[in-house]
Write a protein that holds these residues in place. Structure first.
Motif, PDB file in Angstrom:
ATOM      1  N   LEU A  80      33.909 -81.423  17.027  1.00 22.25           N
ATOM      2  CA  LEU A  80      32.621 -80.815  17.376  1.00 22.25           C
ATOM      3  C   LEU A  80      32.556 -80.518  18.872  1.00 22.25           C
ATOM      4  O   LEU A  80      32.035 -79.472  19.275  1.00 22.25           O
ATOM      5  N   GLY A  81      33.113 -81.418  19.677  1.00 25.91           N
ATOM      6  CA  GLY A  81      33.144 -81.200  21.123  1.00 25.91           C
ATOM      7  C   GLY A  81      33.977 -79.992  21.520  1.00 25.91           C
ATOM      8  O   GLY A  81      33.762 -79.395  22.570  1.00 25.91           O
ATOM      9  N   ALA A  82      34.937 -79.635  20.671  1.00 23.52           N
ATOM     10  CA  ALA A  82      35.805 -78.481  20.942  1.00 23.52           C
ATOM     11  C   ALA A  82      35.273 -77.203  20.305  1.00 23.52           C
ATOM     12  O   ALA A  82      35.935 -76.175  20.340  1.00 23.52           O
ATOM     13  N   GLY A  83      34.081 -77.273  19.708  1.00 21.81           N
ATOM     14  CA  GLY A  83      33.461 -76.059  19.194  1.00 21.81           C
ATOM     15  C   GLY A  83      33.545 -75.826  17.702  1.00 21.81           C
ATOM     16  O   GLY A  83      33.233 -74.725  17.235  1.00 21.81           O
ATOM     17  N   ALA A  84      33.963 -76.836  16.922  1.00 24.42           N
ATOM     18  CA  ALA A  84      33.976 -76.663  15.474  1.00 24.42           C
ATOM     19  C   ALA A  84      32.558 -76.381  14.983  1.00 24.42           C
ATOM     20  O   ALA A  84      31.586 -76.936  15.491  1.00 24.42           O
ATOM     21  N   ALA A  85      32.440 -75.486  14.004  1.00 23.43           N
ATOM     22  CA  ALA A  85      31.124 -75.153  13.446  1.00 23.43           C
ATOM     23  C   ALA A  85      30.552 -76.331  12.683  1.00 23.43           C
ATOM     24  O   ALA A  85      29.346 -76.604  12.754  1.00 23.43           O
ATOM     25  N   SER A  86      31.413 -77.067  11.967  1.00 22.10           N
ATOM     26  CA  SER A  86      30.994 -78.260  11.232  1.00 22.10           C
ATOM     27  C   SER A  86      32.238 -79.068  10.886  1.00 22.10           C
ATOM     28  O   SER A  86      33.360 -78.558  10.958  1.00 22.10           O
ATOM     29  N   VAL A  87      32.013 -80.318  10.539  1.00 23.29           N
ATOM     30  CA  VAL A  87      33.107 -81.189  10.137  1.00 23.29           C
ATOM     31  C   VAL A  87      32.711 -81.890   8.845  1.00 23.29           C
ATOM     32  O   VAL A  87      31.596 -82.409   8.732  1.00 23.29           O
ATOM     33  N   SER A  88      33.620 -81.861   7.888  1.00 22.88           N
ATOM     34  CA  SER A  88      33.486 -82.639   6.662  1.00 22.88           C
ATOM     35  C   SER A  88      34.671 -83.582   6.609  1.00 22.88           C
ATOM     36  O   SER A  88      35.682 -83.368   7.286  1.00 22.88           O
ATOM     37  N   ILE A  89      34.544 -84.637   5.796  1.00 23.01           N
ATOM     38  CA  ILE A  89      35.629 -85.606   5.713  1.00 23.01           C
ATOM     39  C   ILE A  89      36.051 -85.816   4.263  1.00 23.01           C
ATOM     40  O   ILE A  89      35.269 -85.631   3.336  1.00 23.01           O
ATOM     41  N   LEU A  90      37.299 -86.252   4.122  1.00 19.98           N
ATOM     42  CA  LEU A  90      37.857 -86.547   2.813  1.00 19.98           C
ATOM     43  C   LEU A  90      38.829 -87.711   2.979  1.00 19.98           C
ATOM     44  O   LEU A  90      39.672 -87.700   3.861  1.00 19.98           O
TER      45      LEU A  90
END
Length: 169
Positions: free
Chosen positions: A158-168
Motif C-alpha cells: 500500500l505504501g508503494a501505491g497498490a490500489a488494494s491488497v488481499s491475502i490468501l
C-alpha cells in the motif's frame, strides 16, 4: 482477532485450517522438502480465493530474508503463489517484496511481539516499484497466525501505491 483488529488488507481467504492434517501439510511443505505438494495446494488455494479473485490481480508471496532462504533453499510461499498463479493464469511477481532485515523466528511469540518483530522488515523490491502502482495485489503465505507478516507485507504494498491488497493462506 480478525474481526476486532484493523488490518491493512481488504479481503482474505484461507484454503485450510492450520490444524490436524492441514498443519501437517503446511509443515511438510515448509520444513519437510515436500515441494510436490505445492501443485495440489495451488488448486486448493485457487478454489479458496475464487470469491475474491480478480483477473488483474498481481500475485506475490510473502518474502523470506536471503539468509533464511539460503538455509531453507526455497520460499514455500513463493512455491504456493507460483502454483496459484499458474492455476489462475494471472500475473505473478515472486520478488515483489524483500525482507530487508533478518527477523527472529515468530515461533513462541505473542501477537504484539510478532508485530514488533516484523516492524519495518518488509519492503518493495526497488526494481519492482513499477509493477505495483495502481494494481490490486494478492499476497500469499503458507500460514497466518497473528497476521503480522501479512500486515507488514500489505503495508509495504500500500505504501508503494497498490490500489488494494488481499491475502490468501
Amino acid at each position: 482477532d480478525c474481526l476486532t483488529i484493523a488490518r491493512p488488507w481488504s479481503r482474505g481467504r484461507a484454503a485450510i485450517l492450520y490444524k490436524d492434517i492441514g498443519r501437517r501439510l503446511v509443515l511438510a511443505i515448509k520444513h519437510g522438502d515436500r515441494l510436490d505438494l505445492a501443485r495440489p495446494a495451488g488448486e486448493w488455494l485457487a478454489r479458496a480465493v475464487a470469491p475474491i479473485f480478480e483477473r488483474d490481480m498481481l500475485v506475490a508471496p510473502v518474502p523470506l530474508h536471503w539468509m533464511r532462504l539460503f538455509r531453507r533453499r526455497y520460499n514455500q510461499s513463493a512455491l504456493l503463489s507460483a502454483a496459484l498463479a499458474r492455476q489462475c493464469k494471472c500475473d505473478h511477481c515472486p520478488d515483489l517484496l524483500v525482507r530487508s532485515r533478518l527477523t527472529a523466528t515468530q515461533d513462541g511469540k505473542g501477537r504484539e511481539a510478532r508485530f514488533q518483530n516484523l516492524s519495518g522488515a518488509i519492503d518493495i523490491h526497488p526494481r519492482r516499484r513499477g509493477h505495483i502502482a495502481g494494481r490490486k495485489v494478492l499476497l500469499v503465505d503458507d500460514v497466518m497466525t497473528s497476521g503480522a507478516t501479512l500486515a507488514a507485507s500489505a503495508d509495504a504494498c500500500l505504501g508503494a501505491g497498490a490500489a488494494s491488497v488481499s491475502i490468501l493462506v
